[in-house]
Design an enzyme around this catalytic site. Structure first.
Site, short mmCIF file in Angstrom:
data_model
loop_
_atom_site.label_atom_id
_atom_site.label_comp_id
_atom_site.label_asym_id
_atom_site.label_seq_id
_atom_site.Cartn_x
_atom_site.Cartn_y
_atom_site.Cartn_z
N GLU A 1 -8.44 -19.81 42.90
CA GLU A 1 -8.69 -18.95 41.96
C GLU A 1 -8.76 -17.38 42.62
OE1 GLU A 1 -12.88 -20.39 42.73
OE2 GLU A 1 -10.74 -21.06 42.76
N HIS B 1 -10.43 -22.28 47.33
CA HIS B 1 -10.74 -21.91 46.02
C HIS B 1 -9.31 -20.95 45.73
CE1 HIS B 1 -14.94 -22.43 45.55
NE2 HIS B 1 -14.99 -22.46 46.72
N CYS C 1 -12.84 -27.25 45.63
CA CYS C 1 -13.85 -27.34 46.37
C CYS C 1 -14.87 -28.52 46.30
CB CYS C 1 -14.62 -25.86 46.40
SG CYS C 1 -15.65 -25.77 47.69
#
Length: 532
Positions: free
Chosen positions: A511, A509, A383
Site C-alpha cells: 500500500e 507493505h 505483513c
C-alpha cells in the site's frame, strides 16, 4: 533558479486538510514542469511516530530509506508521485534530540543553548536540506494549529526563512475554517480573522488564505477577509469538500491557488499540463456507482480509519483500475470467532488482513484466513496478514496444532514465524526491524509474476519477524507456495495458493507505493478477483 519555499500553516481547528492542500499544490506545480518535494514538521516531542499507538496518530508511513513517518507523507507521495525521504518528516523530538547531542559533544563551545538560535537553526537546516539538489520548490507543512505552544519554534524558524531569503522566493499559505451558522444562514469570517491575527503577532503575514468551507464564499466575505486579514482578494481561495479526494488539485486550480503562487514566486512556467490528471478524474467519475465491490479489512485498529489510510486508498486505486466502486468495511478481528466468522464475512467479496503488532485480535485473523481459504474468497495478506496465513496453514493443513509466531508464543516448539539469527545481531533503533525498501525476486509462472509482470520488484517493509525456512518444504508440498524471496533466497517475501481463485500474501507493505494513477498490483488483482 533559486530554490523556492512554500509554507503551509493551519488555523482555527485541526483536520482542515492542510496535508491535502500541500499535496494538491505540489501536484499543480509538478504539472507545470517543476521538481517539487514536500516535508512535514510535527510539533510533538516523539522522535518519530514509530512507537506511537495507531489510535494516537493513524498509520506509520514508511519511506524507501526506512524512515517511520507521519501519514501525511502518504498523501504527498500519492499526489506528487515522488518517493520522499527521512528529511520529509521532522518532529520536534528529532530537533531537540539533535541539538542535545550537539551540546553533549561540545559543538556549541560551551555557549548557553536556547530555542533561538539553536533550535530554530536546527529547524532551518532541515528546511534548507534540499538546496544544491535538483529540487526547485520545497513545500513545508507545519503540523498543529497556529498558537499551539509546542509549534512556536517552528513558526519562528519559518519567519526567519522569510528574512533570510529573497521576498519572491518565500510564500506563506494559511489554511483556515469558515464556519457556516445554519441558524442565521451565514458564513462567519471571525475565526479566520483571529487566526490570521495570531499568525501576524508571531511575525508572519500570510500571502494566501485557503478557506475550508461547505458553502460557496460570497463576494462580500472575500472582501471582508481581504480587508481584515491584509491579503489580496484574489488570494482568498475557496476549498470546498470535493466529490473525490483526487479532484482537489483541479478544484484548487480553478480557484486560482497555483496562479497566485506562481505570481508571488515569479515562476515562469505558468501554464499547467493537467491533462493526465483530468483524464484520471474523468474516468473515476464515469464509474457506475451501482457496480460495488465489498472488501472487508480485518484489523485490530479499526476504531480509527486513519490507522489503515494507505490500505484503504490503495483499494480505491484498485477500484479505479477495475472500473468499480470499492466499499471498504472495517471489521474488528477481536470480534471474530470460529462460531461467527461466516456471519461476519458473508457479505464480503474479498478480504484484506493488514499489518500490525502485538497479539490482540490474532485469533480472529487466523479464523478469517481459514474461512477465506476454505470458501475460495479472494484474499490479500499484508505483513502480519501474511504471517497469520502461514500460521493458519501450518495448523489447519499440516496439522501442527501449536504452530505460532515467536512474537505471540515464545514457548511453542513450532515457531513457523520467528526472528532469524542474523537479524538478532542487527542493533537498530527499531530493535531488529526491517524498515524501508528491499528487493524481491519473483518466481516465473506464479500469480505474483502475473500481477507484477516482472521477476524483480522493490517494496517497503516494517516488521521484525520472518517466515521460518525450516518449515518451507513441508508448507510448499502441502500447497502454500513461496512465490517471492529476497535476492539470496533466504527471506520469504510472498506466499500464495495456486489452486485458490486469489490467495496471496506479502511480508512487505504494497500500500505504501500505490498511487491513484499507478495502483499497487496486489490490490488490483484482489479487486479484479472480488469483482467476479
Amino acid at each position: 533558479m533559486n530554490t523556492k519555499y512554500i509554507f503551509v500553516t493551519g488555523g482555527v481547528v485541526s483536520g482542515l486538510g492542510k496535508g491535502i492542500t500541500a499535496a494538491s499544490l505540489g501536484r499543480l506545480l509538478k504539472n507545470r514542469g517543476y521538481k517539487v518535494t514536500i516535508q512535514k514538521f510535527d510539533p510533538y516531542i516523539n522522535v518519530d511516530p514509530g512507537t506511537m499507538n495507531p489510535y494516537e496518530h493513524g498509520e506509520v508511513f514508511v519511506t524507501d530509506d526506512g524512515a517511520e513517518t507521519d501519514l501525511d507523507l502518504g498523501h504527498y507521495e500519492r499526489f506528487i508521485d515522488e518517493n520522499l525521504t527521512h528529511n520529509s518528516s521532522i518532529t520536534m523530538g528529532k530537533i531537540y534530540q539533535s541539538v542535545i547531542e550537539k551540546e553533549r559533544r561540545g559543538d556549541y563551545l560551551g555557549k548557553t543553548v536556547q530555542v533561538i538560535p539553536h533550535i530554530t537553526n536546527e529547524i532551518k537546516e532541515k528546511i534548507y536540506g534540499f538546496e544544491n539538489t535538483d529540487t526547485d520548490i520545497v513545500i513545508t507543512e507545519v503540523g498543529g494549529t497556529v498558537g499551539d505552544i509546542e509549534g512556536l519554534s517552528i513558526i519562528e524558524a519559518i519567519r526567519q526563512v522569510g528574512l533570510e531569503k529573497n521576498k519572491e522566493d518565500v510564500i506563506y499559505i494559511h489554511v483556515t475554517l469558515l464556519p457556516y451558522i445554519f441558524g442565521s444562514n451565514e458564513i462567519k469570517s471571525k475565526p479566520t480573522q483571529h487566526s490570521v491575527k495570531e499568525l501576524q503577532s508571531l511575525g508572519i503575514k500570510p500571502d494566501i488564505l485557503v478557506c475550508r468551507t461547505e458553502q460557496e464564499i460570497p463576494d462580500n466575505i472575500r472582501e471582508k477577509l481581504s480587508l481584515f486579514c491584509n491579503v489580496r482578494k484574489s488570494s482568498v481561495i475557496q476549498n470546498k469538500t470535493a466529490d473525490c479526494l483526487y479532484a482537489v488539485p483541479l478544484m484548487l486550480e480553478e480557484e486560482g491557488l497555483a496562479r497566485e503562487v506562481c505570481n508571488h514566486l515569479h515562476l515562469e512556467k505558468y501554464i499547467p499540463d493537467n491533462t493526465k490528471w483530468e483524464e484520471m478524474i474523468e474516468n473515476i467519475r464515469k464509474i457506475d456507482e451501482t457496480k460495488v465491490v465489498n472488501i472487508g479489512l480485518v484489523g485490530k485498529y479499526i476504531k480509527l480509519e486513519d490507522s489503515y489510510i494507505s490500505v484503504i486508498e490503495s483499494l480505491y486505486h484498485a477500484g479505479f483500475a477495475n472500473h468499480v466502486k470499492v466499499k471498504v468495511t472495517l471489521i474488528d478481528s477481536e470480534n471474530i470467532t470460529r462460531e461467527n466468522v461466516k456471519e461476519q464475512l458473508k457479505e464480503m467479496d474479498g478480504i484484506v488482513i493488514p499489518g500490525g503488532f502485538g497479539d490482540r485480535g490474532i485469533d480472529g485473523m487466523i479464523e478469517t484466513v481459514k474461512y477465506v481459504r476454505e470458501n475460495n474468497v479472494p484474499f490479500l495478506g499484508i505483513c502480519l496478514g501474511m504471517q497469520m496465513a502461514v500460521v493458519e496453514f501450518a495448523r489447519d493443513v499440516l496439522g501442527i496444532e501449536d504452530a505460532d509466531s515467536e512474537e505471540f508464543n515464545k514457548e511453542t516448539k513450532n515457531q513457523v514465524i520467528h526472528i532469524m539469527e542474523e537479524q538478532k545481531k542487527i542493533n537498530t533503533k527499531g530493535g531488529t526491524m526491517r524498515l524501508g525498501a528491499y528487493p524481491c525476486i519473483i518466481k516465473e509462472g506464479t500469480l505474483a509474476h502475473r500481477l507484477y509482470e516482472s521477476t524483480e520488484i522493490s517494496e517497503r517493509h516494517r516488521h521484525r519477524f520472518e517466515y521460518n525456512n525450516d518449515y518451507r518444504e513441508r508448507l510448499e508440498k502441502a500447497g502454500l507456495k513461496v512465490s517471492g524471496t529476497s535476492p539470496d533466497g533466504l527471506l520469504v517475501e510472498m506466499v500464495e495458493i495456486p489452486e485458490h481463485p486469489y490467495f496471496i500474501a506479502g511480508q512487505f507493505h504494497p500500500e505504501l507505493k500505490s498511487r491513484p494513477n499507478r495502483p499497487g498490483p496486489l490490490f488490483v488483482g484482489l479487486v479484479k478477483a472480488a469483482k467476479k
